[in-house]
Design a protein around this motif. Sequence first.
Motif, PDB file in Angstrom:
ATOM      1  N   VAL A 165       0.870  -1.167   0.013  1.00 42.31           N
ATOM      2  CA  VAL A 165      -0.099  -0.102   0.106  1.00 42.31           C
ATOM      3  C   VAL A 165       0.895   1.293   0.116  1.00 42.31           C
ATOM      4  O   VAL A 165       0.492   2.213  -0.806  1.00 42.31           O
ATOM      5  CB  VAL A 165      -1.026  -0.150   1.282  1.00 42.31           C
ATOM      6  N   ILE A 166       1.976   1.375   0.546  1.00 45.93           N
ATOM      7  CA  ILE A 166       2.905   2.446   0.774  1.00 45.93           C
ATOM      8  C   ILE A 166       3.280   2.616  -0.825  1.00 45.93           C
ATOM      9  O   ILE A 166       3.468   3.670  -1.206  1.00 45.93           O
ATOM     10  CB  ILE A 166       4.024   2.164   1.657  1.00 45.93           C
ATOM     11  N   MET A 167       3.788   1.419  -1.408  1.00 49.82           N
ATOM     12  CA  MET A 167       4.360   1.602  -2.698  1.00 49.82           C
ATOM     13  C   MET A 167       3.200   2.143  -3.594  1.00 49.82           C
ATOM     14  O   MET A 167       3.539   2.952  -4.604  1.00 49.82           O
ATOM     15  CB  MET A 167       4.941   0.333  -3.056  1.00 49.82           C
ATOM     16  N   GLN A 168       2.131   1.841  -3.542  1.00 55.04           N
ATOM     17  CA  GLN A 168       0.905   2.295  -4.122  1.00 55.04           C
ATOM     18  C   GLN A 168       0.768   3.781  -3.990  1.00 55.04           C
ATOM     19  O   GLN A 168       0.706   4.567  -4.837  1.00 55.04           O
ATOM     20  CB  GLN A 168      -0.535   1.466  -3.908  1.00 55.04           C
ATOM     21  N   ILE A 169       0.874   4.190  -2.909  1.00 55.70           N
ATOM     22  CA  ILE A 169       0.439   5.462  -2.524  1.00 55.70           C
ATOM     23  C   ILE A 169       1.615   6.438  -3.035  1.00 55.70           C
ATOM     24  O   ILE A 169       1.252   7.534  -3.647  1.00 55.70           O
ATOM     25  CB  ILE A 169       0.283   5.710  -0.900  1.00 55.70           C
ATOM     26  N   LEU A 170       2.879   6.071  -2.892  1.00 53.89           N
ATOM     27  CA  LEU A 170       3.945   6.753  -3.343  1.00 53.89           C
ATOM     28  C   LEU A 170       4.019   6.906  -4.839  1.00 53.89           C
ATOM     29  O   LEU A 170       4.622   7.890  -5.385  1.00 53.89           O
ATOM     30  CB  LEU A 170       5.378   6.083  -2.870  1.00 53.89           C
ATOM     31  N   ASN A 171       3.496   5.930  -5.455  1.00 52.82           N
ATOM     32  CA  ASN A 171       3.441   5.984  -6.927  1.00 52.82           C
ATOM     33  C   ASN A 171       2.221   6.677  -7.568  1.00 52.82           C
ATOM     34  O   ASN A 171       2.199   7.202  -8.743  1.00 52.82           O
ATOM     35  CB  ASN A 171       3.452   4.499  -7.678  1.00 52.82           C
ATOM     36  N   ALA A 172       1.476   6.989  -6.791  1.00 55.42           N
ATOM     37  CA  ALA A 172       0.073   7.577  -6.975  1.00 55.42           C
ATOM     38  C   ALA A 172      -0.013   9.083  -6.636  1.00 55.42           C
ATOM     39  O   ALA A 172      -0.863   9.754  -7.282  1.00 55.42           O
ATOM     40  CB  ALA A 172      -1.304   6.742  -6.799  1.00 55.42           C
ATOM     41  N   GLN A 173       0.563   9.259  -5.678  1.00 59.86           N
ATOM     42  CA  GLN A 173       0.538  10.900  -5.197  1.00 59.86           C
ATOM     43  C   GLN A 173       1.896  11.591  -4.761  1.00 59.86           C
ATOM     44  O   GLN A 173       2.819  10.865  -4.696  1.00 59.86           O
ATOM     45  CB  GLN A 173      -0.219  10.541  -3.783  1.00 59.86           C
ATOM     46  N   VAL A 174       1.931  12.675  -4.770  1.00 58.08           N
ATOM     47  CA  VAL A 174       3.172  13.322  -4.348  1.00 58.08           C
ATOM     48  C   VAL A 174       2.912  13.390  -2.883  1.00 58.08           C
ATOM     49  O   VAL A 174       2.186  14.030  -2.423  1.00 58.08           O
ATOM     50  CB  VAL A 174       3.043  14.782  -4.932  1.00 58.08           C
ATOM     51  N   ILE A 175       3.940  12.856  -2.320  1.00 61.52           N
ATOM     52  CA  ILE A 175       4.103  12.831  -0.831  1.00 61.52           C
ATOM     53  C   ILE A 175       5.227  13.582  -0.260  1.00 61.52           C
ATOM     54  O   ILE A 175       6.150  13.362  -0.761  1.00 61.52           O
ATOM     55  CB  ILE A 175       4.018  11.312  -0.032  1.00 61.52           C
ATOM     56  N   SER A 176       4.986  14.624   0.707  1.00 62.13           N
ATOM     57  CA  SER A 176       6.469  15.409   1.035  1.00 62.13           C
ATOM     58  C   SER A 176       6.814  15.053   2.429  1.00 62.13           C
ATOM     59  O   SER A 176       7.848  15.841   2.761  1.00 62.13           O
ATOM     60  CB  SER A 176       5.877  16.997   0.750  1.00 62.13           C
ATOM     61  N   SER A 177       6.060  14.470   2.962  1.00 60.41           N
ATOM     62  CA  SER A 177       6.331  14.198   4.531  1.00 60.41           C
ATOM     63  C   SER A 177       5.946  12.892   5.091  1.00 60.41           C
ATOM     64  O   SER A 177       4.981  12.463   4.446  1.00 60.41           O
ATOM     65  CB  SER A 177       5.874  15.350   5.354  1.00 60.41           C
ATOM     66  N   GLN A 178       6.347  12.207   6.107  1.00 63.28           N
ATOM     67  CA  GLN A 178       6.190  11.081   6.583  1.00 63.28           C
ATOM     68  C   GLN A 178       4.614  11.274   7.240  1.00 63.28           C
ATOM     69  O   GLN A 178       3.988  10.168   7.351  1.00 63.28           O
ATOM     70  CB  GLN A 178       6.965  10.749   7.594  1.00 63.28           C
ATOM     71  N   GLU A 179       4.395  12.740   7.853  1.00 67.32           N
ATOM     72  CA  GLU A 179       3.218  12.775   8.161  1.00 67.32           C
ATOM     73  C   GLU A 179       2.090  12.609   7.372  1.00 67.32           C
ATOM     74  O   GLU A 179       1.051  12.229   7.608  1.00 67.32           O
ATOM     75  CB  GLU A 179       3.344  14.116   9.057  1.00 67.32           C
ATOM     76  N   GLN A 180       2.298  13.224   6.135  1.00 74.34           N
ATOM     77  CA  GLN A 180       1.352  13.185   5.029  1.00 74.34           C
ATOM     78  C   GLN A 180       1.055  11.547   4.692  1.00 74.34           C
ATOM     79  O   GLN A 180      -0.036  11.068   4.369  1.00 74.34           O
ATOM     80  CB  GLN A 180       1.652  13.774   3.993  1.00 74.34           C
ATOM     81  N   LEU A 181       2.148  10.828   4.499  1.00 71.91           N
ATOM     82  CA  LEU A 181       2.029   9.515   4.385  1.00 71.91           C
ATOM     83  C   LEU A 181       1.476   8.622   5.409  1.00 71.91           C
ATOM     84  O   LEU A 181       0.684   7.729   5.069  1.00 71.91           O
ATOM     85  CB  LEU A 181       3.451   8.771   3.821  1.00 71.91           C
ATOM     86  N   THR A 182       1.535   8.982   6.580  1.00 69.13           N
ATOM     87  CA  THR A 182       0.687   8.593   7.713  1.00 69.13           C
ATOM     88  C   THR A 182      -0.701   8.718   7.448  1.00 69.13           C
ATOM     89  O   THR A 182      -1.330   7.928   7.715  1.00 69.13           O
ATOM     90  CB  THR A 182       1.350   9.027   9.186  1.00 69.13           C
TER      91      THR A 182
ATOM     92  N   LEU B  64      -1.952   6.476   4.542  1.00 71.65           N
ATOM     93  CA  LEU B  64      -2.208   5.046   5.256  1.00 71.65           C
ATOM     94  C   LEU B  64      -3.460   5.037   5.970  1.00 71.65           C
ATOM     95  O   LEU B  64      -4.192   3.986   5.968  1.00 71.65           O
ATOM     96  CB  LEU B  64      -0.868   4.670   5.889  1.00 71.65           C
ATOM     97  N   ALA B  65      -3.743   5.857   7.077  1.00 74.54           N
ATOM     98  CA  ALA B  65      -4.539   5.784   7.704  1.00 74.54           C
ATOM     99  C   ALA B  65      -6.022   5.835   7.000  1.00 74.54           C
ATOM    100  O   ALA B  65      -7.006   4.974   7.421  1.00 74.54           O
ATOM    101  CB  ALA B  65      -4.814   6.845   8.785  1.00 74.54           C
ATOM    102  N   MET B  66      -5.985   6.529   5.860  1.00 72.94           N
ATOM    103  CA  MET B  66      -7.236   6.460   4.960  1.00 72.94           C
ATOM    104  C   MET B  66      -7.458   5.295   4.203  1.00 72.94           C
ATOM    105  O   MET B  66      -8.457   4.876   4.005  1.00 72.94           O
ATOM    106  CB  MET B  66      -7.166   7.643   4.033  1.00 72.94           C
ATOM    107  N   GLN B  67      -6.535   4.330   4.169  1.00 71.69           N
ATOM    108  CA  GLN B  67      -6.481   3.101   3.822  1.00 71.69           C
ATOM    109  C   GLN B  67      -6.752   1.844   4.903  1.00 71.69           C
ATOM    110  O   GLN B  67      -6.654   0.681   4.654  1.00 71.69           O
ATOM    111  CB  GLN B  67      -5.244   2.746   2.796  1.00 71.69           C
ATOM    112  N   GLY B  68      -6.908   2.679   6.182  1.00 69.45           N
ATOM    113  CA  GLY B  68      -7.127   1.499   7.131  1.00 69.45           C
ATOM    114  C   GLY B  68      -5.797   1.163   7.871  1.00 69.45           C
ATOM    115  O   GLY B  68      -5.785   0.064   8.576  1.00 69.45           O
ATOM    116  N   TYR B  69      -4.587   1.632   7.813  1.00 67.09           N
ATOM    117  CA  TYR B  69      -3.397   1.342   8.387  1.00 67.09           C
ATOM    118  C   TYR B  69      -2.979   2.478   9.119  1.00 67.09           C
ATOM    119  O   TYR B  69      -2.492   3.542   8.870  1.00 67.09           O
ATOM    120  CB  TYR B  69      -2.050   1.077   7.383  1.00 67.09           C
ATOM    121  N   GLU B  70      -3.141   1.946  10.750  1.00 65.80           N
ATOM    122  CA  GLU B  70      -2.394   2.958  11.506  1.00 65.80           C
ATOM    123  C   GLU B  70      -1.036   2.656  12.002  1.00 65.80           C
ATOM    124  O   GLU B  70      -0.859   1.558  12.342  1.00 65.80           O
ATOM    125  CB  GLU B  70      -3.482   3.093  12.827  1.00 65.80           C
TER     126      GLU B  70
END
Length: 71
Positions: free
Chosen positions: A26-43, A46-52
Amino acid sequence: MELILVKEEVSSSSFFMENRQQRMRVIMQILNAQVISSQEQLTRALAMQGYEVTQATLSRDLRELRAEKKV
């Protein structure tokens, strides 16, 4: 005749390993699909995908995936 569901036992370590592998996909999918500028944004993504996850867990996952911040 009565039908019953037989629950197959799964060790907790295999559950966590499967969950971890799934989370890393899921992390790889998010990084490939979105521009993520911080770990907080990635967190949050991930939470929106059900991963805390904790910051430490996310850092470990990113290190293992060899994710790098582009400048």
